[in-house]
Design an enzyme around this catalytic site. Structure first.
Site, PDB file in Angstrom:
ATOM      1  N   GLU A  70      26.853  22.810   6.037  1.00  0.00           N
ATOM      2  CA  GLU A  70      27.899  23.820   5.951  1.00  0.00           C
ATOM      3  C   GLU A  70      27.295  25.219   5.875  1.00  0.00           C
ATOM      4  OE1 GLU A  70      31.050  23.109   3.232  1.00  0.00           O
ATOM      5  OE2 GLU A  70      30.740  20.935   3.162  1.00  0.00           O
ATOM      6  N   GLU A  78      26.587  17.052   4.026  1.00  0.00           N
ATOM      7  CA  GLU A  78      27.538  17.844   4.795  1.00  0.00           C
ATOM      8  C   GLU A  78      26.863  19.180   5.076  1.00  0.00           C
ATOM      9  OE1 GLU A  78      31.450  17.891   2.937  1.00  0.00           O
ATOM     10  OE2 GLU A  78      31.847  15.915   3.819  1.00  0.00           O
ATOM     11  N   HIS A 136      35.097  17.788  12.995  1.00  0.00           N
ATOM     12  CA  HIS A 136      34.801  17.037  11.772  1.00  0.00           C
ATOM     13  C   HIS A 136      36.072  16.406  11.208  1.00  0.00           C
ATOM     14  CE1 HIS A 136      33.167  15.862   7.906  1.00  0.00           C
ATOM     15  NE2 HIS A 136      34.091  16.584   7.307  1.00  0.00           N
ATOM     16  N   GLN A 140      33.774   8.605  -3.067  1.00  0.00           N
ATOM     17  CA  GLN A 140      34.841   9.477  -2.580  1.00  0.00           C
ATOM     18  C   GLN A 140      36.033   8.684  -2.037  1.00  0.00           C
ATOM     19  OE1 GLN A 140      33.414  12.039   0.572  1.00  0.00           O
ATOM     20  NE2 GLN A 140      35.430  12.882   1.024  1.00  0.00           N
ATOM     21  N   ASP A 177      26.536  20.001   1.117  1.00  0.00           N
ATOM     22  CA  ASP A 177      27.475  19.449   0.141  1.00  0.00           C
ATOM     23  C   ASP A 177      27.282  17.927   0.117  1.00  0.00           C
ATOM     24  OD1 ASP A 177      29.542  19.829  -1.736  1.00  0.00           O
ATOM     25  OD2 ASP A 177      31.037  19.172  -0.279  1.00  0.00           O
ATOM     26  N   ASP A 196      35.488  24.648  -1.173  1.00  0.00           N
ATOM     27  CA  ASP A 196      34.986  24.037   0.056  1.00  0.00           C
ATOM     28  C   ASP A 196      36.159  23.849   1.013  1.00  0.00           C
ATOM     29  OD1 ASP A 196      33.066  23.013   1.707  1.00  0.00           O
ATOM     30  OD2 ASP A 196      33.108  21.002   0.847  1.00  0.00           O
ATOM     31  N   GLU A 248      29.649  10.800  10.383  1.00  0.00           N
ATOM     32  CA  GLU A 248      30.019  10.942  11.794  1.00  0.00           C
ATOM     33  C   GLU A 248      28.896  10.482  12.722  1.00  0.00           C
ATOM     34  OE1 GLU A 248      32.227  15.010  12.318  1.00  0.00           O
ATOM     35  OE2 GLU A 248      31.078  15.040  10.462  1.00  0.00           O
ATOM     36  N   THR A 268      25.344  20.169  -5.023  1.00  0.00           N
ATOM     37  CA  THR A 268      25.568  20.960  -3.817  1.00  0.00           C
ATOM     38  C   THR A 268      24.402  21.928  -3.722  1.00  0.00           C
ATOM     39  OG1 THR A 268      27.967  20.826  -4.132  1.00  0.00           O
ATOM     40  CG2 THR A 268      27.155  22.547  -2.653  1.00  0.00           C
ATOM     41  N   LYS A 273      31.426  14.284  -4.839  1.00  0.00           N
ATOM     42  CA  LYS A 273      30.835  15.560  -4.430  1.00  0.00           C
ATOM     43  C   LYS A 273      30.149  16.295  -5.570  1.00  0.00           C
ATOM     44  CE  LYS A 273      33.071  15.756  -0.347  1.00  0.00           C
ATOM     45  NZ  LYS A 273      32.496  16.133   0.941  1.00  0.00           N
ATOM     46  N   ARG A 277      30.023   8.737  -0.088  1.00  0.00           N
ATOM     47  CA  ARG A 277      31.240   8.346   0.632  1.00  0.00           C
ATOM     48  C   ARG A 277      31.971   7.184  -0.008  1.00  0.00           C
ATOM     49  NH1 ARG A 277      32.074  12.966   3.154  1.00  0.00           N
ATOM     50  NH2 ARG A 277      30.325  13.529   4.515  1.00  0.00           N
TER      51      ARG A 277
END
Lengths: 401, 401
Positions: free
Chosen positions: B189, B187, B123, B228, B221, B116, B346, B245, B241, B225
């Protein structure tokens, strides 16, 4: 006692019996088990009906056998011991013994995911002092969870595979440059091989370690410190590690290590419940690191802060599935003394102190042509020794093109 | 023009033809290609001799087909277009079209390694500002190399797989606690699927992208948080993570995206030679993020700072081998505006600002039962649109036990 006379007193007697995959006489890879300085051809043994594992021993990798689970692992092991000890089997089994010097040992299993932990307190605090002088030597999370990350499964290779010095990007006072790594290092580690899978969304608790883990390999997580130092923030090591990770050819089953469990270091502060393993045990594996034949270190695995059962419980606590062939490694094994560290970064304290080798030359990091051999032994039953084989690699020059 | 009338004007016309693996009518998984709202059964087509790929289309995953390489990918694609456009093939092919609503789409390929990246400047600087307020929003290495790390290949799942809220450890003012993640995020992606492998010690340069990469998937993904934030130093994200996925079921071949290449953002400072791609092109993929049916973001992939060719060159510059089925993802796709970000971290600026959904409820992070759908389209030939399908997931409650 085994009728394989040469195996008596060996660290590879019938108390050990590690599994591997070998090639000989131009044939395709076959599963075997080591006894003394021979490989017992298990493909041939299953073909002859001497041992039965539903054709799991007639595959080019150990994966199908690893997937069978503890009951069948024990059945097969018991039968192999019987074949190698009862005189009545000698005539049938002897032709299946291949001298070790006539075989090539290949990667014993197809690796699923590869996870690398960071579980030696001495290593983590040494690295902290070297990379963050004046800062905290251990980060705040370190005593609360076994820090780990995913490595590249596709570049896990068999012992003996040449280690090509990686090209890459490193930082200099004049900005980033591209070239061969100038700080190529080792990491002496112990790897745990997962046999029995677990479902996505499930968890494997500290008490289920032996139901899922088949056995142990030695592992050298070759590391390019200059590449790593520049790339690793904020997402961790990547190209500084992913060029090559070597493992020993013999997977030593947990059964062979039954006498090697010892109390692990006390953990303070107390860990959260999901990490509490009772009894809290580590493995008394005694590693050796030889640099071009000079013994430079003897890292003691027994002193690792986080145990293999805690690592597995942590790895799966979020519901991550296990697959057969998953490999998780301890992280660099370093003891408290300088002659017990598992990396040259520590041995030379960041490259500041040279190491004198037996040929009179000195080193900080690895030179092209250098060979590193990591070995280990463990206490076995009745005063015997269990050999874990060796993981060896020689540095080949970078390929600039 | 295709004789599959329903496909005319569709984003899944014969200009697209993405590959997937499907199950229908209780049969085992088969390879198919999407045309309109049908799946063309390629297993059946190869069995009938309508398309020939050395049985690579008669497998339960795309891997054997991915390994064939560009020349054969093109041959097969050309033949499929012929089968779907020439009236003479209609009688033979029509019985092999299965309505999309009668199939289950499964993971299209066995994932080798999963990498990844972190290649959106918006970002990376948003995350920097949220996690390190007052610090540098971009770390010093970010403009010099595409930062990336390895994720867990074994937990890459097909779109639609329930996402079980992970349990884990997070830090609080009173110390670490164990429990269900309280800051579960997405996420959005784009993933690149490697077909042709490369040898250990070799390198894949920026110009060799199309020789190795087969096509593109959408990827979510999923990220915890809180887990993490506590675990990620110094070795990067791990359990935050590795629980799940998700990828879209259709692998869109690069051929279908030939009209989607656009100049990528200029890079300043200039990159090192091994990362210099001329022309420097990104893909004009227009992503959408729907949260319980409310469109909350439209991330523009065209603005990614690092291109897919640069990512692949970086990934292999150290000699890391590629395997068929390797998957590398772009990192979260975020544009400059708040309605263009690819994560809820975000969108809610670290959970500080609530999002209003169409049903009148508000969110910061994901609630149990929430569904997130990521879709994308790209410009196709002659004013057509290429659909990339969708990657969908619904949050299932944590399993505390």
């Amino acid at each position: 006692m085994t009728w394989v006379a040469e195996a008596a007193g060996s660290a590879y007697g019938v108390h050990n019996l590690p599994y591997g995959v070998f090639r000989s006489a131009g044939r395709s890879p076959r599963i075997g088990v080591r006894v003394g300085d021979f490989v017992l051809d298990l493909d041939g043994a299953e073909a002859a009906g001497l041992v039965l594992a539903g054709d799991a021993l007639r595959q080019p990798t150990l994966n199908a056998f690893l997937a069978l689970g503890r009951a069948q692992w024990t059945t097969v092991r018991t039968r192999i011991v019987e074949l190698l000890t009862a005189e009545e089997h000698r005539a049938a089994v002897q032709p299946l013994l291949v001298p070790l010097d006539q075989v090539e040992l290949v990667l014993p299993f197809e690796v699923g995911d590869y996870v690398d932990f960071y579980s030696s307190e001495h290593h983590a605090s040494n690295v902290g002092q070297i990379f963050r002088p004046g800062g905290q030597s251990l980060l705040p999370n370190w005593r609360h969870l076994p820090v780990g990350y995913h490595g590249r499964a596709g570049t896990v290779v068999a012992s003996g595979t040449p280690v090509v010095r990686p090209m890459g990007q490193r930082n200099t006072p004049d900005g980033p440059v591209y070239g061969p790594s100038t700080r190529l290092d080792i990491e002496a580690e112990v790897g745990f091989v997962v046999g029995v899978p677990s479902p996505l969304g499930g968890r494997v608790g500290v008490d289920d370690f032996a139901a899922h883990v088949f056995g142990v390999v030695l592992l050298n997580d070759w590391s390019a410190r200059d590449i790593q130092a520049w790339e690793y923030q904020p997402l961790g090591p990547f190209l500084g590690k992913s060029f090559c990770t070597s493992i020993s050819p013999w997977v030593v089953p947990l059964e062979a290590l039954a006498d090697a469990w010892v109390p692990a270091p006390a953990q303070e502060p107390a860990v959260l419940d999901y990490l509490r393993d009772v009894p809290h045990l580590g493995l008394d594996l005694r590693l050796t690191v030889d640099w071009n034949g000079t013994r430079v270190s003897e890292p003691p695995f027994a002193g690792m802060y986080w145990t293999p059962a805690q690592q597995l419980a942590h790895l799966t606590v979020n519901g991550a599935a296990l697959r057969t062939g998953d490999l998780y490694a301890s992280g660099t094994v370093s003891g408290p003394r300088r002659d017990q560290v598992g990396s040259f970064l520590e041995l030379t304290w960041g490259g500041a102190e040279k190491v004198l080798l037996a040929d009179g030359s000195t080193r900080t990091f690895l030179a092209d042509g250098d060979t590193v051999t990591i070995g280990a032994t463990a206490p076995g039953p009745d005063g015997t020794t269990v050999g874990l084989g060796e993981v060896v690699g020689t540095i080949a020059p970078a390929r600039p093109d």
